[in-house]
Each structure stands twice: as structure tokens, then as C-alpha cells.
Enzyme design. Structure first.
Site, PDB file in Angstrom:
ATOM      1  N   ASP A 192       0.848  -1.200   0.000  1.00  0.00           N
ATOM      2  CA  ASP A 192       0.000   0.000   0.000  1.00  0.00           C
ATOM      3  C   ASP A 192       0.883   1.249   0.000  1.00  0.00           C
ATOM      4  O   ASP A 192       1.870   1.334   0.730  1.00  0.00           O
ATOM      5  CB  ASP A 192      -0.919  -0.017   1.231  1.00  0.00           C
ATOM      6  CG  ASP A 192      -2.060   0.953   1.104  1.00  0.00           C
ATOM      7  OD1 ASP A 192      -3.214   0.508   1.044  1.00  0.00           O
ATOM      8  OD2 ASP A 192      -1.815   2.189   1.071  1.00  0.00           O
ATOM      9  N   ILE A 193       0.487   2.209  -0.805  1.00  0.00           N
ATOM     10  CA  ILE A 193       1.277   3.441  -0.938  1.00  0.00           C
ATOM     11  C   ILE A 193       1.225   4.295   0.347  1.00  0.00           C
ATOM     12  O   ILE A 193       2.141   5.070   0.612  1.00  0.00           O
ATOM     13  CB  ILE A 193       0.790   4.233  -2.175  1.00  0.00           C
ATOM     14  CG1 ILE A 193       1.865   5.153  -2.713  1.00  0.00           C
ATOM     15  CG2 ILE A 193      -0.496   4.990  -1.913  1.00  0.00           C
ATOM     16  CD1 ILE A 193       1.564   5.678  -4.111  1.00  0.00           C
ATOM     17  N   ASN A 209     -12.766  -2.846   2.866  1.00  0.00           N
ATOM     18  CA  ASN A 209     -13.757  -1.789   2.978  1.00  0.00           C
ATOM     19  C   ASN A 209     -14.713  -1.963   1.806  1.00  0.00           C
ATOM     20  O   ASN A 209     -14.278  -2.092   0.669  1.00  0.00           O
ATOM     21  CB  ASN A 209     -13.079  -0.425   2.899  1.00  0.00           C
ATOM     22  CG  ASN A 209     -12.098  -0.205   4.035  1.00  0.00           C
ATOM     23  OD1 ASN A 209     -12.361  -0.596   5.175  1.00  0.00           O
ATOM     24  ND2 ASN A 209     -10.971   0.410   3.740  1.00  0.00           N
ATOM     25  N   GLN A 248     -14.619   2.374   1.462  1.00  0.00           N
ATOM     26  CA  GLN A 248     -13.939   2.003   0.204  1.00  0.00           C
ATOM     27  C   GLN A 248     -13.710   3.232  -0.665  1.00  0.00           C
ATOM     28  O   GLN A 248     -14.658   3.944  -0.995  1.00  0.00           O
ATOM     29  CB  GLN A 248     -14.772   0.972  -0.569  1.00  0.00           C
ATOM     30  CG  GLN A 248     -14.088   0.491  -1.846  1.00  0.00           C
ATOM     31  CD  GLN A 248     -14.888  -0.593  -2.576  1.00  0.00           C
ATOM     32  OE1 GLN A 248     -16.027  -0.882  -2.214  1.00  0.00           O
ATOM     33  NE2 GLN A 248     -14.293  -1.172  -3.591  1.00  0.00           N
ATOM     34  N   HIS A 296     -10.539  -5.088  -3.228  1.00  0.00           N
ATOM     35  CA  HIS A 296      -9.185  -5.293  -2.716  1.00  0.00           C
ATOM     36  C   HIS A 296      -9.244  -5.674  -1.249  1.00  0.00           C
ATOM     37  O   HIS A 296     -10.026  -5.127  -0.486  1.00  0.00           O
ATOM     38  CB  HIS A 296      -8.310  -4.052  -2.912  1.00  0.00           C
ATOM     39  CG  HIS A 296      -8.920  -2.780  -2.410  1.00  0.00           C
ATOM     40  ND1 HIS A 296      -9.911  -2.106  -3.092  1.00  0.00           N
ATOM     41  CD2 HIS A 296      -8.683  -2.064  -1.284  1.00  0.00           C
ATOM     42  CE1 HIS A 296     -10.238  -1.024  -2.423  1.00  0.00           C
ATOM     43  NE2 HIS A 296      -9.517  -0.974  -1.308  1.00  0.00           N
ATOM     44  N   HIS A 304      -7.250  -5.812   2.245  1.00  0.00           N
ATOM     45  CA  HIS A 304      -6.110  -5.243   2.970  1.00  0.00           C
ATOM     46  C   HIS A 304      -5.536  -6.327   3.885  1.00  0.00           C
ATOM     47  O   HIS A 304      -6.282  -6.971   4.626  1.00  0.00           O
ATOM     48  CB  HIS A 304      -6.560  -4.087   3.871  1.00  0.00           C
ATOM     49  CG  HIS A 304      -6.973  -2.851   3.128  1.00  0.00           C
ATOM     50  ND1 HIS A 304      -6.108  -1.817   2.865  1.00  0.00           N
ATOM     51  CD2 HIS A 304      -8.165  -2.484   2.589  1.00  0.00           C
ATOM     52  CE1 HIS A 304      -6.752  -0.857   2.210  1.00  0.00           C
ATOM     53  NE2 HIS A 304      -8.007  -1.241   2.030  1.00  0.00           N
TER      54      HIS A 304
HETATM   55  P1  5GP Z   1      -9.726   1.636   0.346  1.00  0.00           P
HETATM   56  O1  5GP Z   1      -9.994   2.779   1.263  1.00  0.00           O
HETATM   57  O2  5GP Z   1     -10.370   1.796  -1.016  1.00  0.00           O
HETATM   58  O3  5GP Z   1     -10.061   0.310   0.978  1.00  0.00           O
HETATM   59  O4  5GP Z   1      -8.172   1.587   0.180  1.00  0.00           O
HETATM   60  C1  5GP Z   1      -7.480   1.815  -0.991  1.00  0.00           C
HETATM   61  C2  5GP Z   1      -6.011   1.678  -0.637  1.00  0.00           C
HETATM   62  O5  5GP Z   1      -5.257   1.696  -1.821  1.00  0.00           O
HETATM   63  C3  5GP Z   1      -5.509   2.789   0.270  1.00  0.00           C
HETATM   64  O6  5GP Z   1      -4.956   2.207   1.441  1.00  0.00           O
HETATM   65  C4  5GP Z   1      -4.467   3.501  -0.592  1.00  0.00           C
HETATM   66  O7  5GP Z   1      -3.363   3.927   0.147  1.00  0.00           O
HETATM   67  C5  5GP Z   1      -4.091   2.452  -1.609  1.00  0.00           C
HETATM   68  N1  5GP Z   1      -3.743   2.997  -2.909  1.00  0.00           N
HETATM   69  C6  5GP Z   1      -4.487   3.857  -3.640  1.00  0.00           C
HETATM   70  N2  5GP Z   1      -3.857   4.138  -4.792  1.00  0.00           N
HETATM   71  C7  5GP Z   1      -2.699   3.432  -4.787  1.00  0.00           C
HETATM   72  C8  5GP Z   1      -1.615   3.319  -5.723  1.00  0.00           C
HETATM   73  O8  5GP Z   1      -1.589   3.923  -6.797  1.00  0.00           O
HETATM   74  N3  5GP Z   1      -0.594   2.495  -5.379  1.00  0.00           N
HETATM   75  C9  5GP Z   1      -0.576   1.801  -4.204  1.00  0.00           C
HETATM   76  N4  5GP Z   1       0.478   1.009  -3.954  1.00  0.00           N
HETATM   77  N5  5GP Z   1      -1.588   1.885  -3.293  1.00  0.00           N
HETATM   78  C10 5GP Z   1      -2.621   2.707  -3.594  1.00  0.00           C
END
Ligand code: 5GP
Ligand code: ZN
Length: 138
Positions: free
Chosen positions: A30-31, A86, A93, A99, A101
Site C-alpha cells: 500500500d502506498i 472496505n 472504500q 481489494h 487489505h
Molecule cells: P480503500 O480505502 O479503497 O479500501 O483503500 C485503498 C487503498 O489503496 C488505500 O490504502 C491507498 O493507500 C491504496 N492505494 C491507492 N492508490 C494506490 C496506488 O496507486 N498504489 C498503491 N500502492 N496503493 C494505492
């Protein structure tokens, strides 16, 4: 899907730090990590949520989650994991491509468990909720 950021990661248009990959899925760091080794696991086929996802692919995707945990285990040796997703905007989400985590956990890392995400059960007790599902109480 061409506008989906995670599809663009699958197609290597956007680079990632890969933890595990096979024909069905991709796991990458995760970034914005919330734990050491915080990893996101995605299926290579686009679907917004698990409810949109093909039943036939679920087993293969879950296997990718397991392989990813095995790899994290071998490299980072965490004491445990918190794993989940999420779902929908109310569920937090942000990226509309399913995805999972994987948060590696260590004793005394300061984090909480699933119960710490929300504590707002509403006014109905479980017995009342159960009635909404029909008379299946045992
Ligand atoms: P969500 O809130 O949708 O469950 O989480 C999305 C996750 O994807 C977040 O933790 C965010 O940091 C990660 N993320 C979003 N864009 C990128 C990206 O371009 N590269 C990486 N490695 N992680 C990403
Ligand atoms: Zn996508």
C-alpha cells in the site's frame, strides 16, 4: 477497466512493489501503509465489490490472499494479521476495484482489532434483528 487505478496497476501502467502475483491476482505494498508491510490484494479481473465478483473466481482470489500472507510471513515474521476489506463508501472504500487489505500485526503495535472500527449498534437488540431474517432462531 481503463479508468480504474487498480486495473492500471494490473496492466503495469502504474508501477507497484509486488509482494505476490499469479494469473488470478496481484498483491502489492500500500502506498500509504498503516502497518509495516501493509499489502493490498486485488483480483486481475475488474469488479467493484465482492457482490459484483464472479463466484467462480472467488476461490482463486482467496488463494492469492493466502499465498500473500505466506510470503509476508516468510519475509516479515509478524505476530499476527488483521485482514479485511472496505465495502462501499459507507464502509470506507475509496478505490472501486475489490481489494483485500492485509495488515501485518505485532504484539503491542498500538493498533486495535476489528471491534475498534465501529461501536454504534443502534437501538435494536440481536433478537429483533434476527426476526427480520425470519424464524430461524435456535
Ligand atoms: P480503500 O480505502 O479503497 O479500501 O483503500 C485503498 C487503498 O489503496 C488505500 O490504502 C491507498 O493507500 C491504496 N492505494 C491507492 N492508490 C494506490 C496506488 O496507486 N498504489 C498503491 N500502492 N496503493 C494505492
Ligand atoms: Zn479495476
Amino acid at each position: 477497466m481503463k479508468d480504474c487505478i487498480f486495473c492500471r496497476i494490473v496492466s503495469k501502467e502504474i508501477p507497484n512493489y509486488t509482494v505476490f502475483e499469479d494469473t488470478h491476482g496481484l498483491a502489492f505494498l500500500d502506498i500509504h501503509p498503516r502497518a509495516k508491510g501493509h499489502t493490498v490484494v486485488i483480483p486481475k479481473v475488474h469488479a467493484e465489490t465482492v457482490l459484483d465478483f464472479d463466484d467462480e473466481l472467488l476461490g482463486d482470489f482467496f488463494r492469492v490472499v493466502k499465498r500473500t500472507q505466506e510470503r509476508l510471513d516468510r519475509v516479515l515474521h509478524p505476530d499476527g494479521y488483521t485482514v479485511g476489506w472496505n465495502h462501499g463508501s459507507a464502509g470506507g472504500q475509496l478505490v472501486p476495484h475489490i481489494h483485500v487489505h492485509i495488515l501485518p500485526r505485532w504484539e503491542n503495535d498500538g493498533g486495535g482489532n476489528i471491534h475498534s472500527i465501529i461501536d454504534n449498534p443502534g437501538a435494536m437488540i440481536p433478537e429483533q434483528i434476527a426476526k427480520m431474517f425470519g424464524d430461524h432462531a435456535v
